[in-house]
Design an enzyme around this catalytic site. Structure first.
Site, mmCIF file in Angstrom:
data_model
loop_
_atom_site.group_PDB
_atom_site.id
_atom_site.type_symbol
_atom_site.label_atom_id
_atom_site.label_comp_id
_atom_site.label_asym_id
_atom_site.label_seq_id
_atom_site.Cartn_x
_atom_site.Cartn_y
_atom_site.Cartn_z
ATOM 1 N N HIS A 190 2.010 -49.965 -71.136
ATOM 2 C CA HIS A 190 3.047 -49.668 -72.118
ATOM 3 C C HIS A 190 2.937 -48.219 -72.571
ATOM 4 O O HIS A 190 1.918 -47.559 -72.338
ATOM 5 C CB HIS A 190 2.976 -50.626 -73.319
ATOM 6 C CG HIS A 190 1.618 -50.803 -73.915
ATOM 7 N ND1 HIS A 190 0.898 -49.763 -74.448
ATOM 8 C CD2 HIS A 190 0.842 -51.905 -74.067
ATOM 9 C CE1 HIS A 190 -0.256 -50.222 -74.907
ATOM 10 N NE2 HIS A 190 -0.335 -51.527 -74.681
HETATM 11 P P1 TYD Z 1 -1.275 -56.010 -75.918
HETATM 12 O O1 TYD Z 1 -0.498 -54.867 -76.498
HETATM 13 O O2 TYD Z 1 -0.675 -56.703 -74.744
HETATM 14 O O3 TYD Z 1 -2.753 -55.523 -75.549
HETATM 15 P P2 TYD Z 1 -3.164 -54.359 -74.509
HETATM 16 O O4 TYD Z 1 -2.530 -53.118 -75.010
HETATM 17 O O5 TYD Z 1 -4.635 -54.305 -74.565
HETATM 18 O O6 TYD Z 1 -2.701 -54.754 -73.155
HETATM 19 O O7 TYD Z 1 -1.545 -57.049 -77.096
HETATM 20 C C1 TYD Z 1 -1.905 -58.395 -76.863
HETATM 21 C C2 TYD Z 1 -1.349 -59.271 -77.977
HETATM 22 O O8 TYD Z 1 -1.902 -58.916 -79.235
HETATM 23 C C3 TYD Z 1 0.152 -59.152 -78.123
HETATM 24 O O9 TYD Z 1 0.661 -60.446 -78.398
HETATM 25 C C4 TYD Z 1 0.340 -58.294 -79.349
HETATM 26 C C5 TYD Z 1 -0.889 -58.569 -80.166
HETATM 27 N N1 TYD Z 1 -1.354 -57.416 -80.942
HETATM 28 C C6 TYD Z 1 -1.238 -57.409 -82.330
HETATM 29 O O10 TYD Z 1 -0.749 -58.373 -82.933
HETATM 30 N N2 TYD Z 1 -1.716 -56.331 -83.023
HETATM 31 C C7 TYD Z 1 -2.256 -55.261 -82.408
HETATM 32 O O11 TYD Z 1 -2.672 -54.281 -83.080
HETATM 33 C C8 TYD Z 1 -2.356 -55.263 -80.972
HETATM 34 C C9 TYD Z 1 -2.931 -54.098 -80.233
HETATM 35 C C10 TYD Z 1 -1.881 -56.352 -80.289
#
Ligand code: TYD
Length: 138
Positions: free
Chosen positions: A53
């Site tokens: 992302h």
């Molecule tokens: P995600 O953004 O997919 O993690 P990464 O960047 O490591 O791939 O996040 C995983 C899940 O956690 C998604 O459902 C969103 C949630 N999340 C939060 O609620 N708060 C946060 O600060 C983060 C980073 C993720």
């Protein structure tokens, strides 16, 4: 290149002594923003790719406080760079509007992430084509 030229490795001050290691990260001093959020990622299998992302408003610093991982950064214009996170006193600074993949997690990897903003899913761009379009609009 847009924001990709702002990506950089950071070296944090260490105050270890005979009792063990101590690494310091102060917002606005050791990293270029005030810390509003911290989260950490561990237990990701070696073949997992996380991230995938870009963020419109949030800047990040990633530190492997244990173990190792890699971060691939893309600018949406065909340029990419790969960074190895393999020391608890170094991190990578990621500005807004760069695409990032985290991968190659070691079994003992604990990846600490410091963020400049509270979590807001609407400022995440999770579609690469959408990211490229927004980069083109700049
Ligand atoms: P995600 O953004 O997919 O993690 P990464 O960047 O490591 O791939 O996040 C995983 C899940 O956690 C998604 O459902 C969103 C949630 N999340 C939060 O609620 N708060 C946060 O600060 C983060 C980073 C993720």
């Amino acid at each position: 290149m847009h924001n990709m030229n702002q990506v950089k490795m950071l070296d944090f001050p260490q105050r270890g002594d005979e009792r063990g290691h101590l690494v310091i990260i102060e917002g606005n001093q050791d990293i270029p923003f005030e810390i509003k959020r911290a989260f950490y990622i561990f237990g990701s299998d070696h073949d997992v790719v996380r991230g995938q992302h870009a963020n419109r408003r949030t800047q990040f610093v990633l530190i492997n406080v244990a173990g190792t991982s890699k971060v691939k950064v893309k600018d949406g214009e065909g340029n990419e760079a790969i960074f190895c996170l393999n020391r608890p006193h170094t991190g990578i600074y990621l500005p807004t509007m760069v695409w990032k993949d985290m991968y190659d997690f070691s079994e003992d990897s604990v990846l600490l992430v410091l963020a400049s903003e509270h979590y807001d899913p609407t400022e995440y761009i999770r579609d690469y084509q959408q990211f490229v379009e927004e980069i083109d609009e700049d």
